[in-house]
Scaffold this active site. Structure first.
Site, short mmCIF file in Angstrom:
data_model
loop_
_atom_site.label_atom_id
_atom_site.label_comp_id
_atom_site.label_asym_id
_atom_site.label_seq_id
_atom_site.Cartn_x
_atom_site.Cartn_y
_atom_site.Cartn_z
N GLU A 1 -9.79 -1.49 5.35
CA GLU A 1 -10.13 -1.56 6.78
C GLU A 1 -11.40 -2.64 6.72
O GLU A 1 -11.56 -2.97 6.02
CB GLU A 1 -10.96 -0.04 6.10
CG GLU A 1 -9.57 1.33 6.87
CD GLU A 1 -7.98 1.43 7.39
OE1 GLU A 1 -8.55 0.42 8.53
OE2 GLU A 1 -8.12 2.12 8.20
N ASN B 1 -6.78 -2.10 14.21
CA ASN B 1 -8.47 -2.05 14.24
C ASN B 1 -8.48 -3.58 13.16
O ASN B 1 -9.78 -3.89 12.57
CB ASN B 1 -9.10 -1.23 13.73
CG ASN B 1 -8.18 -0.94 12.15
OD1 ASN B 1 -7.56 -1.31 11.91
ND2 ASN B 1 -9.47 0.41 11.63
N ASP C 1 0.72 -0.98 0.11
CA ASP C 1 -0.27 -0.27 -0.03
C ASP C 1 0.77 1.58 -0.24
O ASP C 1 1.94 1.15 -0.04
CB ASP C 1 -0.80 -0.23 1.15
CG ASP C 1 -0.60 -0.26 2.19
OD1 ASP C 1 0.88 0.17 2.53
OD2 ASP C 1 -0.95 -0.35 3.77
N HIS D 1 -7.15 -4.00 9.86
CA HIS D 1 -6.58 -4.10 9.03
C HIS D 1 -5.47 -4.97 8.29
O HIS D 1 -4.16 -4.83 9.16
CB HIS D 1 -6.40 -2.73 8.34
CG HIS D 1 -5.95 -2.23 8.96
ND1 HIS D 1 -5.74 -0.80 9.66
CD2 HIS D 1 -4.36 -1.97 8.66
CE1 HIS D 1 -4.81 -0.36 9.77
NE2 HIS D 1 -3.79 -1.29 9.20
#
Ligand code: GLP
Length: 251
Positions: free
Chosen positions: A146, A139, A68, A141
């Site tokens: 996400e 979280n 990414d 991801h």
């Protein structure tokens, strides 16, 4: 099921991860690696550089694809993932520049669709990802997929959650709130996946990814569906696991 290897601390986690990457490089003629950024893999990159300096591994036939990149920042921005990769690995080993791919954060918006499709095609043309290394966000991801990302997703532009932006940029700067990320389907097509996590701040995400329900609310949980996924984590990150499938270091 994700195989779990618990190491005593993050240094040991890095050693184990570097040795797995090293083996992959030695065993294949043209290894294709999927690479993450973040704090977690820094120790692994340091060791890979050392292996290279000691003549143990050679990157001349290696191709890398990063997971990414933030959208809207230049390659040479100190917080870009391209500059992170340069600092931690690329400029220290003999990887050919033309064989190291990091999504470009400055592609004009109207070219993004084509650009992301091309990124996927390049992975296929290189022979597919042999080994994908992943970190995990607090979280859950993976890459910048996400919670809520489709398990069928491909490389694309995504909106980042506030939590993710704050994890990387704190509250001080005006941070990018979008990114280009490999999709979950793209990641899952890797022949082998290694998930790295260290420290207490990751224990919840690790628990959810490895032993929680398989759900798009926790992108990391998709790894339970992969035939060759291993989590190499340290004891702090493993604290919440029930450890049913652990294979730890020898006593
Ligand atoms: C970022 C990256 C992820 C990485 C995660 C965790 O959001 N896009 O690929 O796994 O952060 O980073 P860290 O290792 O710094 O905790």
């Amino acid at each position: 099921m994700v195989k779990v290897e618990v190491e005593t601390n993050s240094e040991e986690m890095s050693k184990k991860a570097a040795s797995e990457v090293g083996k992959e490089i030695l065993e294949r003629q043209k290894p294709v690696l999927g690479l993450p950024t973040g704090e977690t893999p820094k120790g692994m990159y340091n060791l890979l550089v050392k292996y290279y300096e000691n003549g143990l591994i050679d990157f001349s036939t290696v191709t890398t694809f990063n997971l990414d990149e933030y959208y809207g920042i230049s390659e040479d921005h100190p917080k870009s993932f391209r500059s992170y990769m340069e600092r931690h690995l690329f400029e220290k080993v003999n990887l050919k520049r033309e064989n190291s791919y990091v999504p470009a954060g400055e592609i004009p918006r109207d070219e993004l669709g084509d650009y992301c499709k091309k990124y996927e095609r390049k992975i296929i043309k290189a022979g597919g990802l042999d080994l994908q290394i992943l970190g995990i966000g607090s979280n859950g991801h993976i890459g910048f997929n996400e919670p809520g990302s489709s398990f069928d997703s491909r490389t694309r532009l995504v909106k980042l959650t506030r939590e993710t932006v704050e994890d990387s940029f704190g509250n001080t700067e005006k941070p990018p709130d979008e990114a280009i990320t490999m999709g979950i389907r793209t990641i899952m097509e890797a022949k082998r996946i290694i998930l790295l996590a260290s420290g207490e701040s990751k224990k919840r995400a690790v628990k959810r990814a490895i032993e929680g329900p398989i759900t798009e609310d926790c992108p990391g949980s998709v790894l339970q569906l992969h035939p060759h996924a291993t989590a190499i984590i340290d004891e702090r990150a493993a604290e919440e696991l029930e450890l049913l499938q652990i294979s730890g270091p020898p006593e």
